[in-house]
Write an enzyme that holds these catalytic residues in place. Sequence first.
Site, PDB file in Angstrom:
ATOM      1  N   TYR A 178     -12.759  10.155   1.568  1.00  0.00           N
ATOM      2  CA  TYR A 178     -13.936   9.965   2.429  1.00  0.00           C
ATOM      3  C   TYR A 178     -13.607  10.368   3.872  1.00  0.00           C
ATOM      4  CZ  TYR A 178     -12.239   5.643   4.668  1.00  0.00           C
ATOM      5  OH  TYR A 178     -11.548   4.729   5.424  1.00  0.00           O
TER       6      TYR A 178
ATOM      7  N   ARG B  78       0.821  -1.217   0.000  1.00  0.00           N
ATOM      8  CA  ARG B  78       0.000   0.000   0.000  1.00  0.00           C
ATOM      9  C   ARG B  78       0.853   1.265   0.000  1.00  0.00           C
ATOM     10  NH1 ARG B  78      -2.635  -2.210   4.064  1.00  0.00           N
ATOM     11  NH2 ARG B  78      -2.334  -0.402   5.426  1.00  0.00           N
TER      12      ARG B  78
ATOM     13  N   TYR C 230      -0.104   4.461  -2.132  1.00  0.00           N
ATOM     14  CA  TYR C 230      -0.221   5.821  -1.585  1.00  0.00           C
ATOM     15  C   TYR C 230       0.688   6.801  -2.328  1.00  0.00           C
ATOM     16  CZ  TYR C 230      -2.498   3.337   2.310  1.00  0.00           C
ATOM     17  OH  TYR C 230      -3.321   2.552   3.063  1.00  0.00           O
TER      18      TYR C 230
HETATM   19  C1  LIG Z   1      -7.514   4.868   6.710  1.00  0.00           C
HETATM   20  S1  LIG Z   1      -8.662   5.163   7.948  1.00  0.00           S
HETATM   21  C2  LIG Z   1      -9.515   6.526   7.226  1.00  0.00           C
HETATM   22  C3  LIG Z   1     -10.417   7.272   8.159  1.00  0.00           C
HETATM   23  C4  LIG Z   1     -11.164   8.419   7.509  1.00  0.00           C
HETATM   24  N1  LIG Z   1     -10.230   9.350   6.911  1.00  0.00           N
HETATM   25  C5  LIG Z   1     -12.053   9.151   8.506  1.00  0.00           C
HETATM   26  O1  LIG Z   1     -12.081  10.378   8.466  1.00  0.00           O
HETATM   27  O2  LIG Z   1     -12.731   8.513   9.297  1.00  0.00           O
HETATM   28  C6  LIG Z   1      -9.633   3.727   7.733  1.00  0.00           C
HETATM   29  C7  LIG Z   1     -10.283   3.314   9.010  1.00  0.00           C
HETATM   30  O3  LIG Z   1     -11.290   4.272   9.353  1.00  0.00           O
HETATM   31  C8  LIG Z   1     -12.338   3.626  10.012  1.00  0.00           C
HETATM   32  N2  LIG Z   1     -13.561   3.709   9.174  1.00  0.00           N
HETATM   33  C9  LIG Z   1     -13.604   3.861   7.856  1.00  0.00           C
HETATM   34  N3  LIG Z   1     -14.886   3.851   7.426  1.00  0.00           N
HETATM   35  C10 LIG Z   1     -15.638   3.687   8.537  1.00  0.00           C
HETATM   36  C11 LIG Z   1     -17.022   3.579   8.771  1.00  0.00           C
HETATM   37  N4  LIG Z   1     -17.892   3.646   7.768  1.00  0.00           N
HETATM   38  N5  LIG Z   1     -17.437   3.397  10.035  1.00  0.00           N
HETATM   39  C12 LIG Z   1     -16.559   3.319  11.057  1.00  0.00           C
HETATM   40  N6  LIG Z   1     -15.242   3.409  10.905  1.00  0.00           N
HETATM   41  C13 LIG Z   1     -14.795   3.589   9.657  1.00  0.00           C
HETATM   42  C14 LIG Z   1     -11.937   2.147  10.160  1.00  0.00           C
HETATM   43  O4  LIG Z   1     -11.232   1.998  11.387  1.00  0.00           O
HETATM   44  C15 LIG Z   1     -11.021   2.002   8.975  1.00  0.00           C
HETATM   45  O5  LIG Z   1     -10.161   0.895   9.104  1.00  0.00           O
END
Ligand SMILES: C[S@@+](CC[C@H](N)C(=O)[O-])C[C@H]1O[C@@H](n2cnc3c(N)ncnc32)[C@H](O)[C@@H]1O
Lengths: 265, 68
Positions: free
Chosen positions: A95, A69, A73
């Site tokens: 997102y 990854r 990135y």
């Molecule tokens: C790389 S991080 C990105 C987080 C994102 N930038 C944010 O603002 O929440 C990815 C992690 O965010 C969390 N995440 C992403 N989508 C989610 C969702 N729909 N509900 C809860 N946690 C989420 C999970 O822990 C996932 O493994």
Amino acid sequence: MKEVEKVGSIVIVGTGMTLGAHITPICRSHIEQADVVFTSAHPMMEKWIQTMNSDVRTLQKLYAEGKDRRITYREMVDVMMAEVRAGKKVVGAFYGHPGVFAWSPHKVIEQAREEGYAAHMEAGVSAEDCLYADLGIDPGKVGSQNFEASQFMFYQRNIDPSAYLILWQVAIAGDKSIKRFSTGKAYRQLLVEMLNEYYPLEHKVALYECPTLALEPPRIDWIALKDFAEADISLITTMVLPPSKKMLKNQQILDRLSALDKKFQ
Amino acid sequence: MTAIQILEKLGADASFNPNNLTDLNKSEIIQLSETSEHFNAALHHSPAEEDDESEDKEQEAEDDKSAS
Ligand SMILES: C[S@@+](CC[C@H](N)C(=O)[O-])C[C@H]1O[C@@H](n2cnc3c(N)ncnc32)[C@H](O)[C@@H]1O
């Protein structure tokens, strides 16, 4: 004299977590006014962004199982920078909050600025913001700690079990290769063992997933810590551990504060 | 309204009731989500061996060497 900024620019924006619900007016406006928009979000979210601008390109195709990854990135940064260097008004729409647990958004801003282009980030609504609302947690009550699950495993971290603990990317906990889409039960069991140093195995933890479409409710599953390895986990699952201990008073400092109060009141 | 417009309204309009969706609306939304590709949510990495900074510095050192 200040050096004149070059023509290209980049703004990194957040789409929020739920389609339609979370995007801020300024993030939407940047998307609408961009020459080109790069997206990394749920495919439905990306389809929605496509209705706001005629040149929307997904970064999701840069991922592949078995591909490091870190390469993905860096490629994200490279494709965005290529358009900035071509003099375009570029937007990267990620997102959630684009700067929360996200490497490329920060990196591309750093790189663009180094090369003399205008670059900044707009805040968004993150998974953490949503979980505070959906789980009824106020991080100010006893404090809150955030770690990426793998980092928590790779390094010796001190956690405070009298505060909340939020673990991100639990689906790939312990992936040293940075290539996998999921690790699995044995890896999560090791994480349970590590957490068991601070929390009893019966301690209730939440598996949280905020919906992408406002059609569904959030996933909030309260399970015992010992059942975590067997639980249904995906790349969007976030794990929330409420405190297992009460906060301990710092009597020494309280006494010193009382002495200061006597002197200055 | 297209399926995406309906989904946007569901998220953004507090008075828009999903119970009022027609069967056609529902089938369009289902069809759209079925054609969706896999979503990779990971955007962060924590190397077990070295951190980003040292990796970047190594890269910079290499770049400097090849430039000189
Ligand atoms: C790389 S991080 C990105 C987080 C994102 N930038 C944010 O603002 O929440 C990815 C992690 O965010 C969390 N995440 C992403 N989508 C989610 C969702 N729909 N509900 C809860 N946690 C989420 C999970 O822990 C996932 O493994």
